[in-house]
Design an enzyme around this catalytic site. Structure first.
Site, mmCIF file in Angstrom:
data_model
loop_
_atom_site.group_PDB
_atom_site.id
_atom_site.type_symbol
_atom_site.label_atom_id
_atom_site.label_comp_id
_atom_site.label_asym_id
_atom_site.label_seq_id
_atom_site.Cartn_x
_atom_site.Cartn_y
_atom_site.Cartn_z
ATOM 1 N N SER A 45 -9.794 -3.600 7.633
ATOM 2 C CA SER A 45 -8.455 -3.112 7.303
ATOM 3 C C SER A 45 -7.615 -3.060 8.725
ATOM 4 O O SER A 45 -8.221 -2.861 9.826
ATOM 5 C CB SER A 45 -8.810 -1.942 6.705
ATOM 6 O OG SER A 45 -7.363 -1.362 6.428
ATOM 7 N N SER A 46 -6.397 -2.704 8.209
ATOM 8 C CA SER A 46 -5.275 -2.119 9.413
ATOM 9 C C SER A 46 -4.856 -0.709 9.130
ATOM 10 O O SER A 46 -4.126 -0.229 9.968
ATOM 11 C CB SER A 46 -4.172 -3.210 9.398
ATOM 12 O OG SER A 46 -4.630 -4.425 9.718
ATOM 13 N N GLY A 86 1.549 -1.602 5.095
ATOM 14 C CA GLY A 86 2.377 -2.748 5.876
ATOM 15 C C GLY A 86 1.344 -3.571 6.357
ATOM 16 O O GLY A 86 1.545 -4.391 7.474
ATOM 17 N N GLY A 87 0.075 -3.895 5.911
ATOM 18 C CA GLY A 87 -0.960 -4.769 6.320
ATOM 19 C C GLY A 87 -0.944 -4.502 7.929
ATOM 20 O O GLY A 87 -1.354 -3.493 8.402
ATOM 21 N N THR A 90 0.836 -1.046 -0.053
ATOM 22 C CA THR A 90 -0.108 0.051 -0.009
ATOM 23 C C THR A 90 0.865 1.187 0.035
ATOM 24 O O THR A 90 1.979 1.180 0.084
ATOM 25 C CB THR A 90 -0.866 0.009 1.427
ATOM 26 O OG1 THR A 90 -1.646 -1.262 1.005
ATOM 27 C CG2 THR A 90 -1.790 1.217 1.681
ATOM 28 N N ASP A 139 -8.774 -9.760 2.607
ATOM 29 C CA ASP A 139 -8.735 -9.076 4.226
ATOM 30 C C ASP A 139 -9.898 -9.663 5.253
ATOM 31 O O ASP A 139 -9.853 -9.498 6.337
ATOM 32 C CB ASP A 139 -8.743 -7.587 4.433
ATOM 33 C CG ASP A 139 -7.334 -6.997 3.894
ATOM 34 O OD1 ASP A 139 -6.414 -7.817 3.634
ATOM 35 O OD2 ASP A 139 -7.167 -5.762 3.804
ATOM 36 N N GLU A 148 -4.320 -3.737 -2.047
ATOM 37 C CA GLU A 148 -3.933 -4.800 -1.176
ATOM 38 C C GLU A 148 -2.504 -5.292 -1.454
ATOM 39 O O GLU A 148 -1.469 -4.658 -1.166
ATOM 40 C CB GLU A 148 -5.061 -5.804 -1.265
ATOM 41 C CG GLU A 148 -5.208 -6.509 0.253
ATOM 42 C CD GLU A 148 -4.151 -7.248 0.947
ATOM 43 O OE1 GLU A 148 -3.713 -6.921 1.910
ATOM 44 O OE2 GLU A 148 -3.584 -8.236 0.174
HETATM 45 N N1 GLU Z 1 -5.030 -4.575 2.855
HETATM 46 C C1 GLU Z 1 -4.305 -4.022 3.840
HETATM 47 C C2 GLU Z 1 -5.435 -3.439 5.016
HETATM 48 O O1 GLU Z 1 -6.420 -2.934 4.454
HETATM 49 C C3 GLU Z 1 -3.405 -3.233 3.458
HETATM 50 C C4 GLU Z 1 -2.287 -3.859 2.864
HETATM 51 C C5 GLU Z 1 -1.008 -3.100 2.958
HETATM 52 O O2 GLU Z 1 -0.801 -2.246 3.812
HETATM 53 O O3 GLU Z 1 -0.221 -3.368 1.974
HETATM 54 O O4 GLU Z 1 -5.138 -3.392 6.121
#
Ligand code: GLU
Length: 633
Positions: free
Chosen positions: A507-508, A528-529, A436, A478, A456
């Site tokens: 989401s994070s 960063g997920g 992201t 997710d 994503e």
């Molecule tokens: N899909 C993740 C989220 O919404 C974000 C992925 C990322 O940070 O690369 O939390």
């Protein structure tokens, strides 16, 4: 306590020399590609006594320039952010774009209002909780590598309606004008950055050789089968055509008509599997009606106090804000900044309590958080002081807790709900991308946008809409891949993030602002997920507890813990003594690797001076604008 980053900016000889040039509008652009250039950026963002004309900080220097051009032309932070997002679609197509979604936090200086434009992708109306399960074995889900590169993972894209809504409501410039820089870059070509070149070789672009839906992206990024290299010219005529059509006809040209039909057709592609029934399950379920019905949501952020500052962050469907604020509040009773007590930046004691707080918060996140338009998220209870006190007691500064579990915040949320009677927590490991992007803009009037935007995983599903040049996200991965709903109303219900029609996956993402006495002092976020949450916590603590100037706060090594009982991620840069101390306390640390990419802006106490920082972990570019004297003084 007055934090270092809240005091007036530091001056430097270089600043005075530049100031003496007598230019009326001077832009400082910094590239962070090489150590020497990065050092220059440090000078620029820290050495100057702040600027007043606006700051744009992105992971791609050319996108920062685009945003700065908009500010210079009289646009506000919302205008600039919209132009930056379109530019990033061209410059960083693997990370974000009109085929994806995100969360934009906006602060308006005049009304002092802070709110969120949630353009998170949503599940199609035909989605169901079991859609990621194998037809041949319904107790298992398709492996991430398969489901995340199939049409079934594509959420209804939100980015375009999100930026268009923000622009119509709070911007000042027309959409076509803000699309123009991206159209030019897509048409005339851009030089491939080191990061894009690296990503072009990623295995996520390898799916299904010979399948036209997957060959599309390869034709653009690996022309003739050869991956683009750093410095190569990348021309994206199909994307230029799409952006032009949006400029001419507005966002409806994307959410209906030929482009919408092409999106629906593209997500009907699935990876080829030996079992035809399983293969059929991987076909995307989005319809034209799903696209036509997509609307962004305007939401109130979640807030919590930490050491006298107000932390304002992303509400559900993101778990970002609740988890960031929980972690900080769990830590508030420890004198984190006090080296004389064994704390201070990077000490084993500090890192230990951070990890323990992260474990507790991530345990709750796994059970309670999801899209609260669909499920009851006990948001108040999770941040309630009495609940936090109860949870924080589980942090022993002298020992790692053997087993961390979620608890029940519902009695602290509303008296009407029963207390927990059993524990049925299901903590599936997250399998989120780390590709992201995050950017932050402040304008001369103090309006702020801090925006995390995504498709994503790197390259999303790898499905590029033929003839239109943009990639489709895999955001629906997710969601819980295996439904976790517990029908017992008295039990914990870890099904908060199960798939449902129209629901947005948890989401994070955590674009965050920090306020004191109603004045914004900092705005930042990260990709960063699930490590996004920890990255935001690390940076917040660096600013607030360790009193670092903003660039140092971004540069400092980070730790991340994204589960109740798993191993801890860490970056290089912590002392051997600290690492040995953590091992002695029983923590198991993964081998070092980079965590996050933060683009941050800090403001002085009167909101007059602005300081930007970009993360050297990616390329990073900050443009800081001195206010034109004629206009300002
Ligand atoms: N899909 C993740 C989220 O919404 C974000 C992925 C990322 O940070 O690369 O939390």
């Amino acid at each position: 306590m007055k934090m270092l980053w809240e005091r007036d900016g530091r001056s430097s000889r270089r600043a005075f020399m530049l100031g003496a040039c007598g230019l009326t509008a001077l832009a400082f652009l910094a590239f962070a590609a090489a150590p020497a250039a990065w050092a220059q950026e440090r000078d620029v963002s820290l050495g100057l006594p702040g600027v007043r004309g606006g700051v744009v900080t992105t992971s791609e220097p050319q996108a920062a320039q685009v945003g700065a051009r908009v500010l210079r032309a009289g646009g506000n932070a919302i205008d600039a952010a919209v132009a930056v997002q379109f530019a990033l679609n061209v410059l960083e197509p693997q990370s974000s774009g009109i085929g994806g979604g995100g969360f934009m936090m906006i602060h308006l200086a005049e009304s002092k209002k802070t709110f969120v434009v949630d353009s998170r992708e949503s599940a199609p109306a035909a989605a169901d909780p079991g859609m990621f399960l194998l037809a041949s074995d319904p107790s298992s889900a398709f492996p991430f590598g398969i489901r995340s590169t199939s049409g079934i993972a594509v959420g209804v894209p939100g980015t375009l309606r999100g930026v268009a809504t923000a622009l119509e409501s709070w911007g000042t410039m027309p959409l076509p004008q803000l699309l123009q820089p991206a159209i030019e870059m897509a048409e005339q070509g851009i030089r491939v950055s080191s990061r894009l070149a690296e990503s072009v070789s990623s295995a996520r672009l390898d799916s299904e050789p010979g399948n036209p839906a997957y060959d599309q992206a390869r034709a653009v990024f690996r022309p003739g089968g050869v991956p683009l290299a750093e410095g190569d010219l990348l021309v994206q005529p199909d994307l230029a055509k799409t952006l032009k059509r949006i400029a001419e006809q507005g966002p409806d040209a994307f959410y209906g008509g030929e482009i919408a039909r092409a999106i629906v057709d593209t997500q009907r592609n699935a990876r080829s599997l030996a079992d035809p029934v399983d293969q059929a399950k991987l076909v995307g379920r989005m319809t034209l009606a799903d696209l036509a019905n997509y609307r962004p949501a305007i939401r109130q952020p979640v807030t919590g106090d930490y050491r006298g500052l107000r932390i304002v962050s992303m509400p559900p469907p993101s778990s970002g804000g609740l988890t960031v604020i929980q972690i900080l509040k769990l830590l508030e009773r420890f004198p984190i900044g006090d080296e004389s007590k064994g704390f201070g930046f990077g000490s084993a004691k500090t890192l230990h309590v951070m990890i323990e707080a992260m474990r507790l918060a991530f345990a709750d996140r796994a059970v309670w958080m999801g899209d609260d338009d669909f499920v009851d998220v006990p948001s108040k209870g999770l941040l309630d002081n009495a609940y936090i006190a109860l949870r924080s007691k589980q942090i022993d500064p002298g020992a790692r807790r053997a087993d961390v579990q979620a608890d029940d915040p519902r009695p602290f949320d509303t008296a009407a709900l029963p207390a927990k009677v059993e524990l049925a927590a299901l903590a599936l490991p997250d399998e989120e991308g780390v590709n992201t992007t995050h950017f932050t803009v402040v304008d001369r009037d103090g309006n702020i946008v801090t925006y995390t935007s995504t498709i994503e995983s790197a390259w999303g599903t790898g499905l590029m809409v033929p003839g239109f040049g943009f990639l489709l996200n895999n955001e629906l991965t997710d969601f819980n891949r295996i439904p976790a709903f517990n029908p017992d109303p008295d039990a914990f219900n870890p099904g908060a993030n199960d798939v449902a029609p129209g629901k947005r996956p948890r989401s994070s993402m955590a674009p965050t602002m920090v306020f004191r006495d109603g004045q914004p002092r900092a705005a930042f976020g990260s990709p960063g997920g699930s490590t996004i949450i920890d990255t935001v916590v690390n940076v917040a603590m660096n600013l607030i507890d360790h009193e670092m100037p903003v660039q140092e706060a971004v540069d400092a090594p980070r730790i991340a813990q994204t589960s109740a009982n798993g191993a801890t991620r860490r970056e290089l840069g912590f002392s051997e003594a600290a690492l040995e101390g953590l091992a002695a306390l029983g923590h198991s640390l993964r081998s070092p690797g980079e965590i996050g990419s933060v683009q941050a802006v800090v403001l002085d106490p009167r909101g007059q001076r602005q300081f930007g920082a970009a993360d050297k972990r990616r390329i990073g570019g900050v443009v800081s604008l001195r206010r034109a004297r004629s206009a300002a003084d």
